[in-house]
Write an enzyme that holds these catalytic residues in place. Structure first.
Site, short mmCIF file in Angstrom:
data_model
loop_
_atom_site.label_atom_id
_atom_site.label_comp_id
_atom_site.label_asym_id
_atom_site.label_seq_id
_atom_site.Cartn_x
_atom_site.Cartn_y
_atom_site.Cartn_z
N ASN A 91 -6.14 -15.65 12.39
CA ASN A 91 -6.60 -16.88 11.77
C ASN A 91 -7.13 -16.49 10.37
O ASN A 91 -6.99 -15.35 9.94
CB ASN A 91 -7.69 -17.53 12.63
CG ASN A 91 -7.74 -19.04 12.41
OD1 ASN A 91 -7.90 -19.49 11.28
ND2 ASN A 91 -7.62 -19.82 13.46
N CYS A 103 1.48 6.36 -16.07
CA CYS A 103 1.29 7.36 -15.01
C CYS A 103 0.36 8.47 -15.48
O CYS A 103 -0.52 8.93 -14.74
CB CYS A 103 2.63 7.93 -14.56
SG CYS A 103 3.55 8.79 -15.85
N CYS A 161 -10.83 -20.54 13.74
CA CYS A 161 -11.17 -21.32 12.54
C CYS A 161 -12.58 -20.93 12.08
O CYS A 161 -13.54 -21.06 12.83
CB CYS A 161 -11.10 -22.80 12.87
SG CYS A 161 -11.30 -23.83 11.43
N CYS A 168 -0.33 11.53 -4.10
CA CYS A 168 -1.14 10.33 -3.81
C CYS A 168 -0.36 9.03 -4.03
O CYS A 168 -0.79 7.97 -3.58
CB CYS A 168 -2.40 10.33 -4.66
SG CYS A 168 -2.12 10.01 -6.42
N CYS A 181 0.89 7.40 -9.49
CA CYS A 181 1.77 7.30 -10.66
C CYS A 181 2.95 6.37 -10.38
O CYS A 181 3.32 5.54 -11.22
CB CYS A 181 2.25 8.68 -11.09
SG CYS A 181 3.07 9.61 -9.78
#
Lengths: 72, 428
Positions: free
Chosen positions: B200, B348, B135, B382, B385
């Protein structure tokens, strides 16, 4: 020149020496890419290429592994 | 119907869907309703010295129409006396003996404090304990929660203290607010943890009101960091689960937590090494009955794959997760635009031209109609697009055969280093 054309140009230079029987003798990596030293098996001729294209640097690395499969 | 039962370090439940320790598990009334709806287990809202809460506790980010893409809270642990919670846990366990009830615990980092609460909680018949070392707000300012969980030595020591007296399995819940979660996971294992759970919530400030300049949420004009969760944190949580699952020194079951909103998310966590999952934000957003879709979806998925038991998928994707240095540098994919499906929105083209590798070109056919084409030689694969494309099926990423054999960065560096240090034998 596109990245791919640059790759083809640098690959051709590498292949030129490999086809003549040269082998990769040393690699020095630096900010501008890699300086690759080729040596002929008879030991009396060395050639040096500056390889800057990323795919060309992969290419000579693959040839180097093929030439000396260290770590495989 | 597949067998959905799980056994997490000896804690058994009829399915892998547990409610996480949070507002949905605050009382016996809520947990019993959750079990009636179909939840397999519940981690009771954290028990400890009862706290005082603020008013105004939650905030959420909606993104492009998706409500609660991310959720934040500044609520602390239970504000109800321990004996009230224990009475309700006892009654709930009596009504639902086959469901898992795990008590989340948080006390000061003192041996006698841990011993006291463990003994009192186990006396009412919980199936296990979860130590809340995660927490991030409020309790951390008092040396508990993530303040303990960020120090591996404290995690190990407190786990040891609990294990000195615990008779039920001990799960250690870890904070993501640390550089390397495997360090604290390993510390928990060294302390004798029977299982670990993660993640958490993540330290967060949800926003600032542009008119009042107050934080979101604020309490009488002041704010404090909260804990971030919900769908937005899922990739962070999934990575942390996977990193622990593949770590050679972490060999205890994992309970996966963090943005799990449906059965698909649950399957991903289990494939990456979780034995079961804990869910909170999705239940807070949609109510307890979302578990019906989760159970049904998981059953269909397993039946469709011919898998008899959900436990059979645990960790199956872990061997596929590695370090970047082990990835094949000679593997190539390129984009392929399906002009029959493409709507010529040019997203793209713009993405590639402005922010990637300039390999998409706008052309016109003989009739003057525009179309887009990928220069495959320059495409680096990569995925951008395909990511920005608004039309399913308009862009595919396809594998391109490579004449060179697979080569990882680690293999490349090994051979180059060998050349540098010893010069390769050129006569071979």
């Amino acid at each position: 020149m596109t990245e791919h054309q640059q790759f083809l140009a640098e690959r051709d230079k590498i292949d030129f020496f490999i086809q003549k029987g040269f082998r990769i003798q040393s690699v020095n990596e630096h900010l501008d890419g890699a300086t690759v030293e080729f040596v002929h098996p008879n030991g009396d001729v060395t050639e040096v290429l500056l390889i800057s294209n990323a795919n060309a640097r992969k290419y000579f690395s693959s040839l180097l592994i093929k030439q000396n499969p260290i770590g495989k | 119907m597949a067998d959905l039962r799980i056994n997490l370090a000896g804690i058994k439940s009829p399915n892998p869907f547990w409610l996480a320790s949070a507002p949905p598990t605050n009382s016996g009334y809520q947990v019993q309703r959750a079990f009636e709806a179909g939840w397999g287990g519940a981690v009771w809202k954290t028990l400890g010295d009862p706290i005082l809460n603020t008013s105004s506790r939650f905030a959420a980010i909606s993104f492009n129409g998706q409500r609660v893409a991310g959720f934040n809270n500044i609520e602390l642990i239970t504000d109800r006396p321990l004996d009230v919670n224990l009475k309700e846990i006892y009654e709930t366990k009596k009504k639902f003996p086959n469901h898992a009830i795990v008590a989340s615990l948080m006390v000061e980092p003192k041996q006698e404090k841990w011993h006291e609460i463990v003994k009192r909680v186990e006396d009412v018949g919980v199936d296990g304990l979860e130590l809340n070392f995660g927490c991030p707000h409020g309790m951390a300012e008092r040396g508990m929660g993530s303040a303990s969980g960020q120090v591996p030595a404290l995690v190990e020591k407190q786990t040891l203290w609990v294990k000195e007296v615990a008779k039920t399995p001990v799960i250690v819940k870890l904070t993501p607010n640390i550089t390397d979660i495997t360090a604290t996971a390993e510390a928990a294992c060294n302390g004798g943890a029977d299982a670990i759970s993660m993640i958490n919530t993540i330290n967060s400030l949800m926003g600032v009101d542009l008119d009042t300049w107050n934080t979101i949420p604020h309490v009488a004009g002041k704010g404090a960091h909260g804990g971030y969760c919900g769908p937005a944190v899922k990739p962070i949580a999934l990575n942390m689960v996977a990193e622990c699952a593949r770590h050679s020194q972490i060999n205890v079951p994992i309970s996966g937590i963090g943005g799990i909103s449906n059965w698909r998310d649950a399957v991903e966590f289990m494939l990456m090494g979780a034995t079961g999952v804990q869910i909170c934000t999705a239940a807070m957003h949609h109510g307890f009955r979302i578990v019906e879709d989760m159970i049904e979806g998981l059953n269909h998925y397993l039946d469709g794959k011919g898998i008899a038991a959900v436990s059979d998928i645990i960790g199956k994707s872990v061997p596929k997760y590695s370090d970047w240095g082990n990835l094949d540098l000679n593997y190539n994919i390129v984009a392929k635009i399906n002009t029959d499906v493409c709507i010529n929105c040019n997203k793209c083209y713009i993405a590639c031209e402005d922010t990637s590798h300039q390999c998409i070109e706008m052309l016109s056919d003989a009739s003057g109609k525009n179309y887009l084409r990928v220069w495959e030689e320059d495409c680096v694969g990569c995925n951008l697009c395909a990511i920005v494309c608004p039309v399913d099926g308009a862009i595919e990423m396809i594998e391109v055969p490579n004449e060179m054999p697979p080569m990882t960065w680690n293999e490349r560096q090994a051979v180059i280093n060998a050349v540098i240090t010893s010069k390769v034998d050129t006569t071979k």
